[in-house]
Design a protein around this motif. Structure first.
Motif, PDB file in Angstrom:
ATOM      1  N   ASP A   1       0.873  -1.164   0.000  1.00  0.00           N
ATOM      2  CA  ASP A   1       0.000   0.000   0.000  1.00  0.00           C
ATOM      3  C   ASP A   1       0.913   1.218   0.000  1.00  0.00           C
ATOM      4  O   ASP A   1       2.133   1.088   0.177  1.00  0.00           O
TER       5      ASP A   1
ATOM      6  N   GLN B   1      -9.332  -3.254   5.409  1.00  0.00           N
ATOM      7  CA  GLN B   1      -8.083  -2.998   6.118  1.00  0.00           C
ATOM      8  C   GLN B   1      -8.418  -2.489   7.517  1.00  0.00           C
ATOM      9  O   GLN B   1      -9.558  -2.105   7.789  1.00  0.00           O
TER      10      GLN B   1
ATOM     11  N   THR C   1       0.500  -3.777   4.149  1.00  0.00           N
ATOM     12  CA  THR C   1      -0.706  -3.630   4.958  1.00  0.00           C
ATOM     13  C   THR C   1      -1.516  -4.917   4.885  1.00  0.00           C
ATOM     14  O   THR C   1      -1.752  -5.439   3.793  1.00  0.00           O
TER      15      THR C   1
ATOM     16  N   CYS D   1      -4.928  -6.080  13.535  1.00  0.00           N
ATOM     17  CA  CYS D   1      -5.231  -4.680  13.809  1.00  0.00           C
ATOM     18  C   CYS D   1      -4.832  -4.351  15.239  1.00  0.00           C
ATOM     19  O   CYS D   1      -5.001  -5.164  16.136  1.00  0.00           O
TER      20      CYS D   1
ATOM     21  N   THR E   1      -4.541  -7.033   4.463  1.00  0.00           N
ATOM     22  CA  THR E   1      -5.762  -6.744   3.717  1.00  0.00           C
ATOM     23  C   THR E   1      -6.543  -8.028   3.498  1.00  0.00           C
ATOM     24  O   THR E   1      -5.983  -9.037   3.067  1.00  0.00           O
TER      25      THR E   1
END
Length: 163
Positions: A38, A62, A43, A162, A45
């Motif tokens: 990204d 995301q 990242t 996350c 995803t």
């Protein structure tokens, strides 16, 4: 002097294009979760595509901040040109229920984005069922249907990454 024909090269190019198209179609058969490049670097995803349109539509999820995911919908097909600042509502339906979400254009890549709160009806819909139809309310935009096969596992993997 005899010239060689380019037939072997043409055959190789056709085989390469066929295998590339087949790989793209296979990616559309189920959700995946992986590190993808990204603008800010790698990242995590979770994503799926819709191979029924050219170019294929995509849903990319995301991390989106405290208790939320960011849904990035990239419409497939040849739709209308969307101006910077474009916003629209869209119906997300799994065949039994519908959730309306407000989408905002990110002009850099043409993605329409919305925040998906943990435990929200939209998050629940994305993780269950067999298919999801996205129907933007804006005139000229096509509705698209995406598989939800393996979406629960892909979203669980994403959420585990996350912070």
């Amino acid at each position: 002097m005899r010239h060689r024909t380019g037939l072997p090269l043409i055959v190789l190019a056709c085989l390469a294009l066929t295998s590339t198209a087949q790989a793209a179609t296979e990616k559309c058969d189920a959700w995946t979760a992986a590190l993808e490049e990204d603008e800010g670097g790698p990242t995590m995803t979770a994503s799926v595509c819709n191979s029924q349109l050219e170019p294929p539509g995509q849903i990319r999820m995301q991390c989106g901040g405290e208790g939320a995911l960011m849904l990035r919908y990239l419409p497939g097909g040849k739709g209308p040109f969307l101006e910077d600042g474009f916003e629209t509502d869209a119906n997300f339906t799994d065949g039994t229920s519908t959730v309306v979400a407000h989408l905002r254009l990110e002009a850099m890549d043409g993605a329409l984005t919305t925040s998906v709160q943990a435990g929200s009806p939209l998050e629940t819909m994305l993780a269950n069922g067999s298919s999801l139809t996205v129907a933007p309310i804006h005139t000229g935009m096509k509705q698209e249907t995406f598989t939800l096969k393996k979406s629960s596992a892909a979203l669980s993997k994403l959420k585990a990454n996350c912070r």
